[in-house]
Design a protein around this motif. Structure first.
Motif, short mmCIF file in Angstrom:
data_model
loop_
_atom_site.label_atom_id
_atom_site.label_comp_id
_atom_site.label_asym_id
_atom_site.label_seq_id
_atom_site.Cartn_x
_atom_site.Cartn_y
_atom_site.Cartn_z
N GLY A 269 -22.72 10.69 21.20
CA GLY A 269 -22.61 11.92 21.98
C GLY A 269 -21.25 12.12 22.60
N SER A 270 -20.55 11.04 22.90
CA SER A 270 -19.22 11.16 23.53
C SER A 270 -18.10 10.98 22.50
CB SER A 270 -19.08 10.14 24.66
OG SER A 270 -19.33 8.82 24.20
N THR A 273 -18.37 13.45 19.70
CA THR A 273 -17.91 14.77 20.15
C THR A 273 -16.39 14.84 20.13
OG1 THR A 273 -19.85 15.23 21.52
CG2 THR A 273 -17.80 16.29 22.17
N ASN A 329 -22.94 13.85 29.63
CA ASN A 329 -23.72 14.62 28.66
C ASN A 329 -24.26 15.91 29.26
OD1 ASN A 329 -24.28 13.20 25.85
ND2 ASN A 329 -24.16 11.57 27.38
N ALA A 333 -23.41 19.62 27.86
CA ALA A 333 -24.45 20.60 27.55
C ALA A 333 -24.16 21.93 28.22
CB ALA A 333 -25.81 20.06 28.00
N TYR A 450 -27.18 16.96 23.34
CA TYR A 450 -26.69 16.52 24.65
C TYR A 450 -27.86 16.35 25.64
CZ TYR A 450 -22.02 17.69 22.89
OH TYR A 450 -20.87 17.75 22.15
#
Length: 470
Positions: A269-270, A273, A329, A333, A450
């Motif tokens: 997610g990090s 991204t 996160n 979002a 997210y």
């Protein structure tokens, strides 16, 4: 004559037979200077690997303007290939260095970057180049994506526990800066005949009413002197520590542990991204706002992500890795919603500056999340090892050694899986455009991801009664 202190014998690189960084006398008198030398070489090499890995995104956005016949879906596919190949390369890089020797592998893997640098310099000069050849060159740029898995692991063994965080923070932070440096340098070097007649004639770049000569081959050729210089320096002055013999089995065993996958999800997610939007942003911004020249701004987001990564590690140590990752996160979002609100519609032309601002927020949160989620792996498995030792009456020293090895293996698995985010994000944009004619479904999927990451971070690592609150 090379020093023989640490039991060194020389082949191409310098092989060390004994290394005791936890021995304070050894560290202060002999170990620290060698460790810093290897950290410097590793950081330079990693930075170059990221330069090569992500330069392709700045090349692809310019290909149609010089005469390449590409659809938007083909362009997004082209920028998604280097992250995909980079993720696959990490599977190999994560263990092969321990068999070849860290210093030798540092030099050899750096010299491999000659292939994509030269390949890009050649292929962009032929607008009749078939699409499969462009895919092959894109794949060669993925060679640069494997280096994190070897360079970070190797350099961590040079330093005592008290300095590992510093060393890995410097290595990863300045290495990741290679993304933003590439996106800053490429628009500058393609505007001038940097190598004169040696590099070939210019191409005619045309978009709208603007026409100008460009030397797009410089996007690849500019890195060649640096690659050769740093590669040779690594071969001459880097060190091989005693062979560690890490095997794929270590990672395979950790893939059966549920917390490995929870951490993979959060790191994807990090870090995913960061990689994915760094690759896709120039194309996405050009598609949404064709009248805006995004090249002066493309480097800002990746730079924010790279520079904020150490802050994420610091917050993870003091506030908690779970809480920090949850917050990052949640911010990503909300910023995704902001990006959606900035997009052009049938009635309105969109808000470019809101679009740009929201992406910078996403990059900043992703960078902080990189630091906080990556350090979850060693913490979680050390906590688990301590509990096992308490239940079984085992010595803490042995338990923590086992926990440290598990944590390192889990970090390698997370690094591999998270790099796939660099492929998924641009590919999702291309697929959404092909199936619906809009990027909105892609942003909807990212928003849902997210929120899923927020839930995982809260349930397993952030809430008061979490199994592994840390």
């Amino acid at each position: 004559m090379r020093p023989n202190y640490a039991g060194a014998s020389s082949t191409v690189t310098i092989r060390i037979r004994r290394w005791e960084p936890e021995n304070l006398i050894f560290w202060l008198t002999r170990g620290k200077p060698l460790a810093l030398r290897n950290l410097t070489l590793s950081t330079l090499a990693l930075h170059l690997n990221f330069n090569i890995w992500m330069m392709w995104s700045m090349v692809v956005v310019n290909l149609p303007a010089i005469g390449f016949q590409l659809t938007s879906q083909q362009q997004f596919l082209l920028v998604s290939i280097p992250p995909l190949v980079g993720a696959l390369m990490r599977v190999l890089y994560s263990w092969v260095w321990s068999w070849v020797g860290g210093g030798l592998w540092l030099g050899l893997s750096t010299l491999l970057l000659v292939l994509p640098a030269f390949g890009v310099g050649q292929v962009v000069q032929d607008i009749s180049a078939p699409f499969p050849l462009l895919l092959l060159v894109a794949a060669s740029c993925g060679i640069g994506g494997g280096a994190s898995a070897s360079h970070l692991s190797n350099i961590s063994f040079f330093f005592p526990k008290s300095a590992k965080g510093f060393a890995m923070g410097i290595n990863a932070g300045f290495g990741n800066l290679g993304v933003s440096v590439a996106q800053l340098v490429v628009p500058l070097v393609i505007a001038v005949p940097l190598f004169g007649a040696w590099s070939g004639p210019p191409q005619i770049w045309g978009q709208g009413g603007s026409v100008s000569p460009v030397w797009l081959q410089n996007a690849g050729l500019v890195w060649l002197p640096l690659v050769l210089l740093v590669g040779v320096l690594c071969l001459l002055y880097a060190h091989d520590l005693p062979k560690l013999r890490i095997t794929p089995r270590d990672q395979w065993e950790m893939m059966r542990h549920p917390h490995t996958w929870y951490i993979c999800l959060l790191y994807m997610g990090s870090y995913g991204t960061f990689l994915g939007f760094a690759a896709a942003f120039p194309l996405l911004a050009h598609a949404m706002f064709p009248l805006q020249d995004v090249s002066p701004y493309a480097f800002i987001g990746p730079m924010l992500a790279a520079l904020s990564r150490p802050l994420g590690g610091w917050l993870g140590d003091r506030v908690g890795g779970g809480v920090t990752t949850l917050g990052c996160n949640l911010v990503m979002a909300l910023a995704t919603v902001g990006v959606y609100l900035s997009l052009p519609s049938a009635d309105e032309g969109g808000a470019f500056w809101l679009f740009l601002l929201m992406f910078e927020v996403i990059f900043l949160a992703a960078g902080i999340g990189n630091g906080s989620s990556y350090q979850l792996a060693p913490k979680v498995f050390l906590i688990e090892a301590g509990r096992e030792a308490q239940d079984q009456g085992e010595g803490l020293a042995e338990a923590y050694r086992r926990g440290g090895r598990r944590g390192a293996a889990a970090m390698n698995v997370s690094s591999v899986m998270a790099a796939f985010g660099g492929f998924v994000i641009p590919k999702t944009f291309g697929t959404a455009l092909e199936m619906t004619g809009s990027f909105v479904p892609a942003f909807g999927l990212f928003f849902a991801f997210y929120l899923l990451s927020v839930g995982v971070a809260w349930w397993f690592y952030a809430r008061r009664r979490a199994e592994m609150r840390c």
